[in-house]
Enzyme design. Structure first.
Site, PDB file in Angstrom:
ATOM      1  N   GLY A 216       0.820  -1.193   0.000  1.00  0.00           N
ATOM      2  CA  GLY A 216       0.000   0.000   0.000  1.00  0.00           C
ATOM      3  C   GLY A 216       0.855   1.243   0.000  1.00  0.00           C
ATOM      4  N   CYS A 217       0.281   2.320  -0.476  1.00  0.00           N
ATOM      5  CA  CYS A 217       0.929   3.624  -0.453  1.00  0.00           C
ATOM      6  C   CYS A 217      -0.136   4.630  -0.031  1.00  0.00           C
ATOM      7  CB  CYS A 217       1.536   3.957  -1.814  1.00  0.00           C
ATOM      8  SG  CYS A 217       0.334   4.044  -3.158  1.00  0.00           S
ATOM      9  N   LYS A 218      -0.043   5.856  -0.492  1.00  0.00           N
ATOM     10  CA  LYS A 218      -1.032   6.862  -0.111  1.00  0.00           C
ATOM     11  C   LYS A 218      -2.370   6.621  -0.804  1.00  0.00           C
ATOM     12  CE  LYS A 218      -1.708  11.870   0.048  1.00  0.00           C
ATOM     13  NZ  LYS A 218      -1.098  13.169  -0.279  1.00  0.00           N
TER      14      LYS A 218
ATOM     15  N   GLY B  68      -2.608   4.168  -3.805  1.00  0.00           N
ATOM     16  CA  GLY B  68      -2.628   2.932  -4.575  1.00  0.00           C
ATOM     17  C   GLY B  68      -1.848   2.962  -5.870  1.00  0.00           C
TER      18      GLY B  68
ATOM     19  N   TYR C 277      -3.556   4.215   1.773  1.00  0.00           N
ATOM     20  CA  TYR C 277      -3.749   4.725   3.135  1.00  0.00           C
ATOM     21  C   TYR C 277      -4.972   5.639   3.210  1.00  0.00           C
ATOM     22  CZ  TYR C 277      -2.442   6.830   7.640  1.00  0.00           C
ATOM     23  OH  TYR C 277      -2.429   7.261   8.942  1.00  0.00           O
TER      24      TYR C 277
END
Length: 187
Positions: free
Chosen positions: A140-142, A144, A169
């Site tokens: 995951g990141c901020k 996607g 996130y």
């Protein structure tokens, strides 16, 4: 839709083996699959409007990026059956310090430099120093996007069970799921 055929299929293998209560649909476009977890009414409506040829063309390829939504990710992270899943947060260290999922591992896919954001040239090696290619990872990141690229890099490097968390996130927190925030003294 000739060149980029969209196919729809029920997904019962890799992702759904431990979550049997939530129906899932895979929408496949090009080299990517997106897994939607939804109610039976949505499934019926979707199947009515999908062509049978598109549904019949669904084939599972191990080297494709599989994107799961935050609800599926949460279920996989919480259910520690015989296949535990690890959350690999690929945001920058600064983003990670401002809040992260509980028990997550941070390996930035992009780095802040004087020239702006650049791809971390040691990303795969850093992940390999913390995880095996057989581990079940949810990236995951901020939002996607970075995690989609990071998932692709790990799959291309021989990782077998790597999933992208769509929405990242932002979607996790918008759904009210728990996050670990730093104490004000740590900022």
């Amino acid at each position: 839709m000739d060149g980029d055929t969209m196919s729809i299929s029920f997904h019962e293998d890799r992702i759904q083996r431990n979550i049997t209560l939530v129906p899932a649909v895979i929408v496949r476009m090009g080299a990517f699959k997106v897994v939607f977890h939804c109610g039976i009414g949505f499934l019926v409506a979707l199947l009515l409007f999908s062509t049978s040829a598109a549904a019949a063309a669904a084939v599972d390829h191990d080297d494709e990026v599989v994107t799961i939504d935050v609800h599926a990710a949460k279920q996989l992270l919480l259910h520690h059956h015989h296949l535990p899943h690890l959350y690999l947060d690929v945001r920058t260290e600064e983003e990670f310090k401002n809040g992260q999922l509980e028990n997550s591992i941070n390996v930035p896919y992009m780095l802040n430099t004087s020239k702006g954001m650049v791809k971390n040239p040691k990303f795969v090696d850093q992940v390999l120093s913390l995880c095996s290619k057989e581990d079940h990872l949810i990236l995951g990141c901020k939002s996607g996007v970075r995690s989609l690229y990071a998932t692709t890099d790990l799959l291309n490097s021989g990782f077998k069970h790597v999933y992208n968390m769509g929405g990242g996130y932002i979607a996790w927190t918008q759904n009210g799921f728990d996050v670990k925030k730093p104490h004000p003294d740590e900022l």
